[in-house]
Scaffold this motif. Structure first.
Motif, PDB file in Angstrom:
ATOM      1  N   TYR A 128       0.699  -1.180  -0.011  1.00 42.62           N
ATOM      2  CA  TYR A 128      -0.021   0.146  -0.062  1.00 42.62           C
ATOM      3  C   TYR A 128       0.728   1.323   0.059  1.00 42.62           C
ATOM      4  CZ  TYR A 128      -3.255   3.512   1.788  1.00 42.62           C
ATOM      5  OH  TYR A 128      -3.848   4.832   1.912  1.00 42.62           O
ATOM      6  N   LEU A 131       2.219   1.814  -4.212  1.00 40.28           N
ATOM      7  CA  LEU A 131       1.144   1.118  -5.170  1.00 40.28           C
ATOM      8  C   LEU A 131       1.746   1.371  -6.486  1.00 40.28           C
ATOM      9  CD1 LEU A 131      -2.030   2.615  -3.725  1.00 40.28           C
ATOM     10  CD2 LEU A 131      -1.067   0.142  -3.775  1.00 40.28           C
ATOM     11  N   ARG A 134      -1.906   4.035  -8.283  1.00 45.09           N
ATOM     12  CA  ARG A 134      -2.943   4.762  -7.091  1.00 45.09           C
ATOM     13  C   ARG A 134      -4.230   5.023  -7.598  1.00 45.09           C
ATOM     14  NH1 ARG A 134      -4.438   5.692  -1.695  1.00 45.09           N
ATOM     15  NH2 ARG A 134      -6.452   6.106  -2.572  1.00 45.09           N
ATOM     16  N   PHE A 169      -6.871  -4.811  -2.885  1.00 50.81           N
ATOM     17  CA  PHE A 169      -7.367  -4.209  -1.954  1.00 50.81           C
ATOM     18  C   PHE A 169      -9.107  -4.063  -2.128  1.00 50.81           C
ATOM     19  CE2 PHE A 169      -3.201  -2.320  -2.321  1.00 50.81           C
ATOM     20  CZ  PHE A 169      -2.516  -2.461  -1.223  1.00 50.81           C
TER      21      PHE A 169
ATOM     22  N   GLU B  98      -6.159   6.676   4.210  1.00 56.34           N
ATOM     23  CA  GLU B  98      -7.438   6.193   3.524  1.00 56.34           C
ATOM     24  C   GLU B  98      -8.793   6.123   4.287  1.00 56.34           C
ATOM     25  OE1 GLU B  98      -5.849   4.950   0.632  1.00 56.34           O
ATOM     26  OE2 GLU B  98      -7.772   5.151  -0.398  1.00 56.34           O
ATOM     27  N   VAL B 131      -5.281  -0.737   5.665  1.00 58.01           N
ATOM     28  CA  VAL B 131      -4.249   0.366   5.264  1.00 58.01           C
ATOM     29  C   VAL B 131      -4.243   1.591   6.077  1.00 58.01           C
ATOM     30  CG1 VAL B 131      -4.595  -0.608   2.911  1.00 58.01           C
ATOM     31  CG2 VAL B 131      -6.030   1.173   3.471  1.00 58.01           C
TER      32      VAL B 131
END
Lengths: 267, 293, 267, 293
Positions: A128, A131, A134, A169, B98, B131
């Motif tokens: 993450y 990436l 993105r 993800f 995020e 995340v």
């Protein structure tokens, strides 16, 4: 002449009509920005068979069944879309009445989709913090898809990079690890994704395992093409029909009362 | 009788003087672009921003941003992902917190309510808690359900764009305050609002239900201050202008060609000393053409 | 003539003027219903020295410093009080910006008060299921007193039934079990009660233990009377002054611009 | 094109038909007294109510209430504690779910957000968690602070009084919707709103920001329907009328003299078959005299 009209129907027009037919009167239809096909679909459904539908754009709620036509300014990202507003969801707090979203219908895109309809708007890559691609972020999709009665996954492309065995993800949970009670076990009250709609085909989910299953192929698309461009094994029924073409009347309505600038024809 | 009520109407300089490097700045939508341009011009650094679209991308492009609380950085102005955001995030030049809209508003609500956290369901089952370790999975104490605990989000300043205000900070939006503005205002320590026009206190009292912010810390009159973004009830967005930016920012992000982007930032942000200077560069003809509401 | 005016000043008028003097410009003053003394006080303060005060009645926020007079319709429970509104706190959610209540001032009553300023609006009796006296309930006082910058306890009577060693139930926490950090230990961000105001006297709290202490006696009230009518030992300083009388100008303002019907004189 | 939009405008009978014995009914403020009177008239029983003031006391006096979620039952109409409430609570005839306004709104918000609970700080340190075991003390997962966990409160129906609506359930209040009405509406399964007048859909669209409820399940036109309570923007309360009730209810509660109270309930609630019958008993002269706004 009407035969001609349906013959030159674009895939985007086909999909807008398909979605429109699947929407029921009385539902609340929320479309985010930059989703021209769902936006056309909800407007068309509202005009054709949805006198009690409510459209939600940019936090504004409206019922405009009585209008002659519902043009699409800049696909949701033009504030003039609120000109017909009856009330604003952002009057109080946008997310303070999610308990009633069971009658709301929503649409999501994705940069990755897995066999159980989980989708990814976060990014592509193993790490993450680094990436490879993105993504834009999940907007309101985790919250919306948790609660809405059902939603549609609508994609602009159909490739093995999009349809992957496992999302790097997950930004919206479709059917998790699979199984009809997958969402209930996670405590997600909404009804989950109904169809996944691409430029090649329409997919639904198997009843037991909630795995993506081919439902119809768009005109001119072969089964092999779909297989080749899907990064995992789709469930393929014995008989796969062609996606039903719009009626001449639907196309006429779409072109003359919704997509008056022909945006979907050019897609 | 004993002194007069103090005005909260300030000029552009005084408004920007409330913003400092290192702050957490929350940027509303419609976007207060005039203040955003001043952030670039004054070279604020290490900001933590809550923003999306052009404002977010421009601030990253100009090197102002250390971290962004990000629910969405795409669409809206013609690209799937904002180009400078994308590059900076992929390279690790900025930190990304995020989240999604429901998580963000929960954190802002927690701050407004002076609570350490609020629970939220949206995001359960997703990668968001993985995340973003600030999002903890908890078991609710009443029914044992799994929820996210979203920590309070406390911006130092919210900067917003609205239709009108009186001199005392009673702000009224037209056509809604955008989806997040009121959350930002309630959570932020201070709130600066740029408005299209100043109206009398009597005009506010004539329709108090329309007052969306009752006591902005500062209001500044900046007509067309949301350009090139839209201003609800006033003008639509200036799409060709946005496309110019996107082209320049994309060249910088994807091909390391920063020249056009720096020229764009110089011309539109760094050289105009005031918002009026900026508007003169845009030109009255172009501005008036956006008024077909 | 002015001497006459202050001489026939009622206790309610005295208290309204005392509270008014203690309010600072720029503060946000919230008064609930059926509290005529605080209601008169905030109006008087606003007119005399509070051009930047904001008054909050029935969820409506106003600044009416410029008006000639601010009559008191039915002590808060008459909706015409919102006629001067600039904004409504109930536009969104009433309790969504409590973080800014540090500049808000509030007033509470009580059917019981203990030595540390904890108060009770729930009821009197040992058993909650069989109360000897069922109180009205705590309204918004637990939430308000948790967060506001300071508040005043304002009582209509001063008897051993009100001032008790221990409340049967606590609806608002003053200084808990006592001690300057009592509120911090409970995690209550607000500043707590400043004064307790009764028809006999004004009390504050000791700095270290946060225990009720006599501050001033109203004209004609003896120390013995207060002791006899308080159900626990008050802290009594060496010197207890008389509660300062309003100035002629304050009384004139109160009577001509706030309490124009003479409600406080009749109390 | 294909059918017409369905109206949500119903008559008094159809509105009341949505209410049943045993339900949890949330009653707004300004108070929808016309519907409250019908509850008495139709002898609904075992209700759980969220209410205060006259509506609460009258429903208890008439034997309709099993349990009340109570933050306040006093003041407002001239007594420190509502008399029938006081007697019933002291005798254990009704169950009291003790709370305060912040706790109540937190529970309602939890319901609207489809969450099992929301945390709240107001009430920490008080007796509320002791007397109401549904309020659990929790340690917050972010900073370890002590908070109350308030369980979701889910009324079956909210009944409200407002200024106006169109035929499709777009409701607009005047001068604010009261402090709790929108919380009730968001939390309740259904929402019935009685309004002073019906306006055109175009009148709603002309000021959509004023729309406080976007889709009431039923609206019913009941002018003066809040009498003897006030109706924001329309009339003030009828204080002598309220005093009559208080005198009768106090005699019943404190001296077991129920005759005047039963006569009052007969005359004002049980005998008038419709709201118009009630208004005729009140008399036009008295109603118009309340209009000095």
């Amino acid at each position: 002449m009407e035969a001609d009209m349906t013959a030159d129907c674009s895939i985007a027009e086909l999909l807008a009509c398909f979605i429109a037919r699947d929407l029921n009167d009385g539902e609340e239809l929320q479309v985010g920005i930059a989703l021209p096909i769902p936006e056309a679909a909800v407007r068309l459904a509202h005009l054709t068979h949805g006198p009690n539908m409510e459209l939600i754009f940019l936090g504004a709620r409206m019922n405009v069944h009585h209008l002659d036509h519902l043009p699409m300014p800049a696909f949701g990202w033009d504030n003039r879309v609120v000109r017909w507003t009856e009330s604003f969801s952002d009057r109080g707090h946008r997310f303070d009445q999610v308990k009633d979203w069971h009658r709301r219908v929503f649409f999501v895109g994705g940069i990755q989709v897995d066999p159980h309809g989980n989708t990814n708007l976060i990014g592509v890559g193993e790490d993450y913090r680094r990436l490879r691609f993105r993504g834009p972020g999940s907007v309101g999709t985790p919250t919306l898809t948790t609660h809405v009665g059902r939603y549609y996954i609508v994609l602009n492309s159909h490739t093995p990079r999009v349809f992957v065995p496992r999302c790097d993800f997950i930004s919206t949970v479709g059917w998790g690890e699979g199984g009809a009670d997958a969402r209930r076990q996670l405590g997600l009250p909404g009804g989950g994704p109904k169809y996944c709609i691409t430029p090649l085909c329409i997919m639904d989910f198997t009843e037991d395992d909630k795995r993506l299953r081919l439902k119809s192929l768009h005109p001119g698309v072969t089964l092999d093409a779909v297989r080749a461009r899907t990064g995992f094994d789709l469930v393929i029924p014995d008989h796969v029909p062609e996606t039903a073409a719009p009626s001449a009347e639907e196309l006429r309505m779409l072109r003359s009362r919704v997509d008056v600038t022909g945006a979907l024809r050019r897609m | 009788m004993s002194g007069a009520r103090s005005e909260r109407l300030v000029d552009e300089d005084a408004a920007v003087a409330l913003l400092e490097s290192g702050m957490t700045i929350a940027i509303g939508e419609p976007t207060p672009m005039a203040l955003v341009r001043q952030i670039v011009r004054r070279e604020l650094r290490d900001l933590v921003v809550i923003a999306s679209g052009l404002a977010l991308d421009m601030l990253i492009a100009a090197g102002c941003v250390r971290k962004t609380l990000s629910y969405y950085a795409g669409g809206g102005f013609g690209v799937p992902v904002a180009p400078s955001f994308r590059r900076a995030a992929e390279r690790g030049d900025i930190e990304v917190w995020e989240c999604d809209e429901g998580i963000l508003t929960s954190g802002l609500e927690a701050a407004g309510k002076d609570l350490p956290f609020l629970p939220w369901r949206g995001g359960v089952g997703t990668s968001l808690p993985a995340v973003n370790p600030d999002l903890k999975l908890i078991t609710d104490p009443v029914r044992g359900e799994t929820l996210l605990a979203v920590p309070a989000i406390r911006p130092d300043v919210a900067i917003l764009h609205a239709a009108q205000s009186d001199a005392f900070g009673n702000v009224q939006h037209h056509g809604g305050p955008g989806w997040i503005d009121l959350f930002l205002q309630r959570a932020a320590t201070r709130c600066i609002v740029q408005v299209e026009r100043i109206v009398s206190n009597e005009a506010i009292r004539a329709n108090p239900w329309a007052t969306t912010i009752g006591r902005a810390d500062a209001v500044v009159r900046l007509p067309w201050g949301a350009h090139p973004w839209y201003s609800r009830g006033w003008h639509v967005q200036d799409s060709p202008f946005l496309a110019d930016y996107v082209a320049a920012a994309t060249a910088a992000a994807e091909r390391d060609e920063r020249e056009a982007l720096e020229r764009w930032l110089d011309h539109w942000c760094r050289e105009p000393a005031t918002h009026t200077d900026y508007l003169e560069r845009v030109g009255l003809r172009r501005l008036l053409a956006l008024h077909e509401y």
